[in-house]
Scaffold this motif. Structure first.
Motif, PDB file in Angstrom:
ATOM      1  N   PRO A 250       0.823  -1.211   0.000  1.00  0.00           N
ATOM      2  CA  PRO A 250       0.000   0.000   0.000  1.00  0.00           C
ATOM      3  C   PRO A 250       0.857   1.260   0.000  1.00  0.00           C
ATOM      4  CG  PRO A 250       0.034  -0.983   2.182  1.00  0.00           C
ATOM      5  CD  PRO A 250       0.771  -1.928   1.268  1.00  0.00           C
ATOM      6  N   LEU A 251       0.304   2.327  -0.566  1.00  0.00           N
ATOM      7  CA  LEU A 251       0.998   3.616  -0.613  1.00  0.00           C
ATOM      8  C   LEU A 251       1.430   4.051   0.786  1.00  0.00           C
ATOM      9  CD1 LEU A 251       1.926   6.046  -2.307  1.00  0.00           C
ATOM     10  CD2 LEU A 251      -0.371   7.013  -2.002  1.00  0.00           C
ATOM     11  N   GLU A 252       0.633   3.744   1.800  1.00  0.00           N
ATOM     12  CA  GLU A 252       0.938   4.129   3.182  1.00  0.00           C
ATOM     13  C   GLU A 252       2.207   3.458   3.701  1.00  0.00           C
ATOM     14  OE1 GLU A 252      -2.242   3.055   2.262  1.00  0.00           O
ATOM     15  OE2 GLU A 252      -2.836   5.142   2.026  1.00  0.00           O
ATOM     16  N   LEU A 253       2.698   2.451   3.003  1.00  0.00           N
ATOM     17  CA  LEU A 253       3.950   1.794   3.378  1.00  0.00           C
ATOM     18  C   LEU A 253       5.119   2.780   3.346  1.00  0.00           C
ATOM     19  CD1 LEU A 253       5.052  -1.126   3.954  1.00  0.00           C
ATOM     20  CD2 LEU A 253       5.465  -1.293   1.503  1.00  0.00           C
ATOM     21  N   ILE A 254       4.988   3.815   2.511  1.00  0.00           N
ATOM     22  CA  ILE A 254       6.038   4.831   2.373  1.00  0.00           C
ATOM     23  C   ILE A 254       5.443   6.175   2.786  1.00  0.00           C
ATOM     24  CG2 ILE A 254       7.688   5.908   0.809  1.00  0.00           C
ATOM     25  CD1 ILE A 254       7.284   3.461  -1.052  1.00  0.00           C
ATOM     26  N   PRO A 255       5.780   6.672   3.961  1.00  0.00           N
ATOM     27  CA  PRO A 255       5.263   7.985   4.363  1.00  0.00           C
ATOM     28  C   PRO A 255       5.689   9.065   3.360  1.00  0.00           C
ATOM     29  CG  PRO A 255       6.208   6.839   6.244  1.00  0.00           C
ATOM     30  CD  PRO A 255       6.588   6.058   5.015  1.00  0.00           C
ATOM     31  N   ASP A 256       4.846  10.058   3.189  1.00  0.00           N
ATOM     32  CA  ASP A 256       5.144  11.161   2.271  1.00  0.00           C
ATOM     33  C   ASP A 256       6.487  11.783   2.619  1.00  0.00           C
ATOM     34  OD1 ASP A 256       4.833  13.053   0.284  1.00  0.00           O
ATOM     35  OD2 ASP A 256       3.527  14.337   1.474  1.00  0.00           O
ATOM     36  N   GLY A 257       7.302  12.049   1.589  1.00  0.00           N
ATOM     37  CA  GLY A 257       8.602  12.665   1.790  1.00  0.00           C
ATOM     38  C   GLY A 257       9.694  11.702   2.227  1.00  0.00           C
TER      39      GLY A 257
ATOM     40  N   LYS B  71       6.262  11.305  -3.045  1.00  0.00           N
ATOM     41  CA  LYS B  71       6.100  12.753  -2.959  1.00  0.00           C
ATOM     42  C   LYS B  71       4.615  13.023  -3.142  1.00  0.00           C
ATOM     43  CE  LYS B  71       7.780  17.080  -4.897  1.00  0.00           C
ATOM     44  NZ  LYS B  71       8.635  17.693  -5.922  1.00  0.00           N
ATOM     45  N   GLY B  72       3.930  13.261  -2.033  1.00  0.00           N
ATOM     46  CA  GLY B  72       2.474  13.393  -2.081  1.00  0.00           C
ATOM     47  C   GLY B  72       1.866  12.062  -2.484  1.00  0.00           C
ATOM     48  N   GLY B  73       0.986  12.088  -3.471  1.00  0.00           N
ATOM     49  CA  GLY B  73       0.369  10.873  -3.971  1.00  0.00           C
ATOM     50  C   GLY B  73       1.143  10.222  -5.099  1.00  0.00           C
TER      51      GLY B  73
ATOM     52  N   VAL C 135       7.144   2.452 -11.578  1.00  0.00           N
ATOM     53  CA  VAL C 135       6.123   2.094 -10.596  1.00  0.00           C
ATOM     54  C   VAL C 135       4.995   3.110 -10.675  1.00  0.00           C
ATOM     55  CG1 VAL C 135       7.722   0.929  -9.008  1.00  0.00           C
ATOM     56  CG2 VAL C 135       7.282   3.372  -8.726  1.00  0.00           C
ATOM     57  N   THR C 136       3.843   2.725 -10.177  1.00  0.00           N
ATOM     58  CA  THR C 136       2.685   3.615 -10.122  1.00  0.00           C
ATOM     59  C   THR C 136       1.829   3.192  -8.943  1.00  0.00           C
ATOM     60  OG1 THR C 136       0.945   4.643 -11.456  1.00  0.00           O
ATOM     61  CG2 THR C 136       1.179   2.242 -11.635  1.00  0.00           C
ATOM     62  N   THR C 137       0.740   3.919  -8.718  1.00  0.00           N
ATOM     63  CA  THR C 137      -0.232   3.486  -7.715  1.00  0.00           C
ATOM     64  C   THR C 137      -1.532   3.137  -8.424  1.00  0.00           C
ATOM     65  OG1 THR C 137      -0.885   5.780  -7.288  1.00  0.00           O
ATOM     66  CG2 THR C 137       0.743   4.826  -5.814  1.00  0.00           C
ATOM     67  N   ILE C 138      -2.101   2.028  -8.020  1.00  0.00           N
ATOM     68  CA  ILE C 138      -3.391   1.569  -8.532  1.00  0.00           C
ATOM     69  C   ILE C 138      -4.240   1.191  -7.330  1.00  0.00           C
ATOM     70  CG2 ILE C 138      -4.600  -0.162  -9.925  1.00  0.00           C
ATOM     71  CD1 ILE C 138      -2.023  -0.440 -11.600  1.00  0.00           C
ATOM     72  N   ASP C 139      -5.361   1.870  -7.165  1.00  0.00           N
ATOM     73  CA  ASP C 139      -6.257   1.613  -6.034  1.00  0.00           C
ATOM     74  C   ASP C 139      -5.516   1.623  -4.697  1.00  0.00           C
ATOM     75  OD1 ASP C 139      -8.452   1.364  -7.769  1.00  0.00           O
ATOM     76  OD2 ASP C 139      -8.040  -0.771  -8.081  1.00  0.00           O
ATOM     77  N   GLY C 140      -4.600   2.588  -4.535  1.00  0.00           N
ATOM     78  CA  GLY C 140      -3.885   2.741  -3.280  1.00  0.00           C
ATOM     79  C   GLY C 140      -2.721   1.788  -3.079  1.00  0.00           C
ATOM     80  N   MET C 141      -2.412   0.980  -4.094  1.00  0.00           N
ATOM     81  CA  MET C 141      -1.300   0.040  -3.999  1.00  0.00           C
ATOM     82  C   MET C 141      -0.174   0.472  -4.935  1.00  0.00           C
ATOM     83  SD  MET C 141      -2.398  -2.089  -1.762  1.00  0.00           S
ATOM     84  CE  MET C 141      -1.445  -3.583  -1.845  1.00  0.00           C
TER      85      MET C 141
END
Length: 122
Positions: free
Chosen positions: A15-22, A43-45, A107-113
């Protein structure tokens, strides 16, 4: 075992949350052909992935786990020789290899992953 510089498309890293922003996070993937070492910067989303290898010398960028960014999180920094790279393009803007680029890891994000993509999709 060989060190690879690419991965197949469609690998879910988490999940994107695995890497905190910044911040950035290291990923090591075991594949039949060898082992891949890369990292993802958030960096952000948006996420930017790179092969964990300095453009100046073929060494990993960091000496400490996940410590890829400058203290102000504005650049990727090689802890060995001080090379500074842009987050978005991996282009060296300071240090011994100005103008060189890190090898991208699409890499990219798809549905928060966070998911790997093929070169043609990047």
């Amino acid at each position: 075992m060989d060190r690879l510089t690419a991965t197949p498309a469609g690998v879910t890293l988490g999940p994107l949350e695995l890497i905190p922003d910044g911040t950035a996070r290291n990923f090591v993937l075991e594949m039949r052909a060898g082992r891949f070492h890369g990292f993802v910067v958030r960096k952000g989303g948006r996420v930017f992935g790179y092969v964990d290898r300095c453009a100046h010398m073929p060494v990993p960028l960091t000496q400490a786990l996940d410590a890829y960014l400058t203290p102000d999180a504005t650049h990727i920094q090689c802890s060995w020789h001080g090379a500074l790279y842009t987050l978005e393009e991996g282009r060296c803007v300071g240090g011994p290899c100005v103008g060189a680029r890190l090898l991208p890891w699409p890499v990219t994000t798809i549905d928060g992953m966070i998911v790997t993509v093929g070169e043609e999709q990047a």
